[in-house]
Scaffold this motif. Structure first.
Motif, PDB file in Angstrom:
ATOM      1  N   PHE A   1     -11.459   4.827 -13.894  1.00 50.37           N
ATOM      2  CA  PHE A   1     -11.396   4.309 -12.526  1.00 50.37           C
ATOM      3  C   PHE A   1     -11.896   2.870 -12.437  1.00 50.37           C
ATOM      4  O   PHE A   1     -11.382   2.089 -11.621  1.00 50.37           O
ATOM      5  N   ALA A   2     -12.867   2.487 -13.260  1.00 52.23           N
ATOM      6  CA  ALA A   2     -13.357   1.105 -13.229  1.00 52.23           C
ATOM      7  C   ALA A   2     -12.220   0.119 -13.503  1.00 52.23           C
ATOM      8  O   ALA A   2     -12.144  -0.956 -12.887  1.00 52.23           O
ATOM      9  N   GLU A   3     -11.333   0.495 -14.398  1.00 53.66           N
ATOM     10  CA  GLU A   3     -10.179  -0.350 -14.706  1.00 53.66           C
ATOM     11  C   GLU A   3      -9.199  -0.395 -13.530  1.00 53.66           C
ATOM     12  O   GLU A   3      -8.628  -1.447 -13.206  1.00 53.66           O
ATOM     13  N   ILE A   4      -9.011   0.751 -12.890  1.00 52.89           N
ATOM     14  CA  ILE A   4      -8.130   0.820 -11.726  1.00 52.89           C
ATOM     15  C   ILE A   4      -8.690  -0.015 -10.584  1.00 52.89           C
ATOM     16  O   ILE A   4      -7.959  -0.752  -9.907  1.00 52.89           O
ATOM     17  N   LEU A   5      -9.993   0.097 -10.359  1.00 51.07           N
ATOM     18  CA  LEU A   5     -10.632  -0.681  -9.293  1.00 51.07           C
ATOM     19  C   LEU A   5     -10.435  -2.170  -9.519  1.00 51.07           C
ATOM     20  O   LEU A   5     -10.061  -2.918  -8.597  1.00 51.07           O
ATOM     21  N   GLN A   6     -10.657  -2.624 -10.752  1.00 54.73           N
ATOM     22  CA  GLN A   6     -10.488  -4.043 -11.059  1.00 54.73           C
ATOM     23  C   GLN A   6      -9.039  -4.480 -10.844  1.00 54.73           C
ATOM     24  O   GLN A   6      -8.768  -5.590 -10.376  1.00 54.73           O
ATOM     25  N   MET A   7      -8.113  -3.594 -11.175  1.00 55.55           N
ATOM     26  CA  MET A   7      -6.687  -3.865 -10.984  1.00 55.55           C
ATOM     27  C   MET A   7      -6.390  -4.151  -9.501  1.00 55.55           C
ATOM     28  O   MET A   7      -5.635  -5.065  -9.153  1.00 55.55           O
ATOM     29  N   ASN A   8      -7.001  -3.356  -8.619  1.00 54.08           N
ATOM     30  CA  ASN A   8      -6.819  -3.549  -7.182  1.00 54.08           C
ATOM     31  C   ASN A   8      -7.514  -4.815  -6.697  1.00 54.08           C
ATOM     32  O   ASN A   8      -6.959  -5.564  -5.881  1.00 54.08           O
ATOM     33  N   ILE A   9      -8.692  -5.091  -7.211  1.00 51.58           N
ATOM     34  CA  ILE A   9      -9.415  -6.311  -6.841  1.00 51.58           C
ATOM     35  C   ILE A   9      -8.619  -7.539  -7.243  1.00 51.58           C
ATOM     36  O   ILE A   9      -8.480  -8.502  -6.475  1.00 51.58           O
ATOM     37  N   ASP A  10      -8.090  -7.529  -8.461  1.00 53.00           N
ATOM     38  CA  ASP A  10      -7.324  -8.676  -8.970  1.00 53.00           C
ATOM     39  C   ASP A  10      -6.090  -8.973  -8.112  1.00 53.00           C
ATOM     40  O   ASP A  10      -5.625 -10.116  -8.068  1.00 53.00           O
ATOM     41  N   ARG A  11      -5.566  -7.953  -7.440  1.00 53.33           N
ATOM     42  CA  ARG A  11      -4.374  -8.139  -6.610  1.00 53.33           C
ATOM     43  C   ARG A  11      -4.722  -8.407  -5.146  1.00 53.33           C
ATOM     44  O   ARG A  11      -3.854  -8.432  -4.289  1.00 53.33           O
ATOM     45  N   ASN A  12      -6.009  -8.599  -4.874  1.00 56.76           N
ATOM     46  CA  ASN A  12      -6.478  -8.858  -3.505  1.00 56.76           C
ATOM     47  C   ASN A  12      -6.149  -7.718  -2.547  1.00 56.76           C
ATOM     48  O   ASN A  12      -5.828  -7.942  -1.369  1.00 56.76           O
ATOM     49  N   VAL A  13      -6.235  -6.502  -3.053  1.00 56.85           N
ATOM     50  CA  VAL A  13      -6.084  -5.335  -2.196  1.00 56.85           C
ATOM     51  C   VAL A  13      -7.295  -5.292  -1.253  1.00 56.85           C
ATOM     52  O   VAL A  13      -8.433  -5.498  -1.670  1.00 56.85           O
ATOM     53  N   ARG A  14      -7.030  -5.064   0.007  1.00 53.75           N
ATOM     54  CA  ARG A  14      -8.100  -5.051   1.005  1.00 53.75           C
ATOM     55  C   ARG A  14      -9.077  -3.920   0.712  1.00 53.75           C
ATOM     56  O   ARG A  14      -8.683  -2.758   0.576  1.00 53.75           O
ATOM     57  N   ALA A  15     -10.352  -4.255   0.623  1.00 47.36           N
ATOM     58  CA  ALA A  15     -11.394  -3.246   0.438  1.00 47.36           C
ATOM     59  C   ALA A  15     -11.756  -2.657   1.795  1.00 47.36           C
ATOM     60  O   ALA A  15     -11.988  -3.399   2.755  1.00 47.36           O
TER      61      ALA A  15
ATOM     62  N   ALA B   1      -1.276  -0.229  -7.147  1.00 44.93           N
ATOM     63  CA  ALA B   1      -2.057  -1.417  -6.782  1.00 44.93           C
ATOM     64  C   ALA B   1      -1.154  -2.492  -6.176  1.00 44.93           C
ATOM     65  O   ALA B   1      -1.523  -3.156  -5.192  1.00 44.93           O
ATOM     66  N   ASP B   2       0.032  -2.671  -6.745  1.00 43.68           N
ATOM     67  CA  ASP B   2       0.987  -3.632  -6.184  1.00 43.68           C
ATOM     68  C   ASP B   2       1.378  -3.240  -4.759  1.00 43.68           C
ATOM     69  O   ASP B   2       1.498  -4.097  -3.867  1.00 43.68           O
ATOM     70  N   SER B   3       1.587  -1.955  -4.538  1.00 42.29           N
ATOM     71  CA  SER B   3       1.950  -1.483  -3.200  1.00 42.29           C
ATOM     72  C   SER B   3       0.814  -1.714  -2.215  1.00 42.29           C
ATOM     73  O   SER B   3       1.048  -2.122  -1.070  1.00 42.29           O
ATOM     74  N   ARG B   4      -0.415  -1.465  -2.655  1.00 43.61           N
ATOM     75  CA  ARG B   4      -1.551  -1.687  -1.754  1.00 43.61           C
ATOM     76  C   ARG B   4      -1.727  -3.169  -1.438  1.00 43.61           C
ATOM     77  O   ARG B   4      -2.130  -3.531  -0.330  1.00 43.61           O
ATOM     78  N   ALA B   5      -1.423  -4.015  -2.408  1.00 42.39           N
ATOM     79  CA  ALA B   5      -1.468  -5.455  -2.142  1.00 42.39           C
ATOM     80  C   ALA B   5      -0.437  -5.814  -1.078  1.00 42.39           C
ATOM     81  O   ALA B   5      -0.715  -6.621  -0.173  1.00 42.39           O
ATOM     82  N   TRP B   6       0.745  -5.207  -1.167  1.00 42.60           N
ATOM     83  CA  TRP B   6       1.794  -5.452  -0.165  1.00 42.60           C
ATOM     84  C   TRP B   6       1.344  -4.954   1.205  1.00 42.60           C
ATOM     85  O   TRP B   6       1.506  -5.650   2.220  1.00 42.60           O
ATOM     86  N   ILE B   7       0.778  -3.744   1.257  1.00 43.76           N
ATOM     87  CA  ILE B   7       0.299  -3.191   2.525  1.00 43.76           C
ATOM     88  C   ILE B   7      -0.825  -4.060   3.090  1.00 43.76           C
ATOM     89  O   ILE B   7      -0.882  -4.322   4.298  1.00 43.76           O
TER      90      ILE B   7
END
Length: 202
Positions: free
Chosen positions: A112-126, A74-80
């Motif tokens: 996966f619901a927890e993983i999804l929220q993790m990505n949302i919290d990091r402002n990963v682009r949907a 998730a951190d990497s996707r936030a960076w990307i």
């Protein structure tokens, strides 16, 4: 478009996802669309450290280790999202080979619901379009077995693991309303499915 139209292609191993991505790219470019192809793995500056943790997880499965893997991805996707996706031309279509939907296929201990929220919290682009590429597990297993690199997976090595991966991913497609592309026929048919959905949303 005010920003690039972002499409992720995700799925279990051996479903023909990368071949489909190449075919969709070719079809869109033939229609004079500006297409940018990205790969999560190749865009991730922290991939080496994350895969070292994945290898630990394979040897010693635990929820804490898997949670750490999910957080790193998730951190990497936030960076990307911040440093790669924002740099693409606004009038382009960006196709990425894997994004956070793939966690639904490969993670086992963190929901996966927890993983999804993790990505949302990091402002990963949907993605503007999530494409879930699937086949019957025996089909993708046979395709993978025919490749020189085999299944090419760090986290699964048995057919039953691959079956579980496929079932989990198809459930996520249903739960989250992703676009389902069954890639069991010709690549041309699968390409037309994806192209039609892209044009419907543009």
């Amino acid at each position: 478009m005010n920003r690039p139209f972002f499409v992720s292609l995700d799925g279990p191993k051996g479903t023909g996802k990368t071949t489909l991505l190449e075919a969709v790219t070719k079809a869109l470019r033939a229609d004079n669309k500006k297409v940018i192809r990205l790969c999560e793995k190749k865009s991730d500056p922290y991939r080496g450290e994350t895969m070292a943790l994945v290898n630990q997880l394979v040897r010693n499965p635990s929820r804490d280790l898997e949670l750490g893997v999910c957080q790193r991805f998730a951190d990497s996707r936030a960076w990307i999202s911040q440093h790669v996706l924002t740099k693409q031309p606004r009038d382009s279509i960006v196709l990425i080979d894997r994004w956070y939907p793939s966690d639904a296929a490969f993670r086992r201990l963190v929901p996966f619901a927890e993983i999804l929220q993790m990505n949302i919290d990091r402002n990963v682009r949907a993605p503007d379009l999530h494409v879930g590429v699937v086949t019957a597990p025996d089909t993708s297993w046979a395709r993978a077995a025919a490749r020189s690199r085999g299944l090419g997976s760090t986290v699964m090595h048995k057919l039953e693991e691959h079956v579980a991966s496929t079932i989990a991913f198809e459930q996520a497609i249903s739960d989250h309303g992703w676009f389902l592309c069954r890639n069991e026929g010709t690549i041309e048919d699968a390409t037309l499915q994806v192209i039609a959905e892209i044009y419907r949303l543009l």
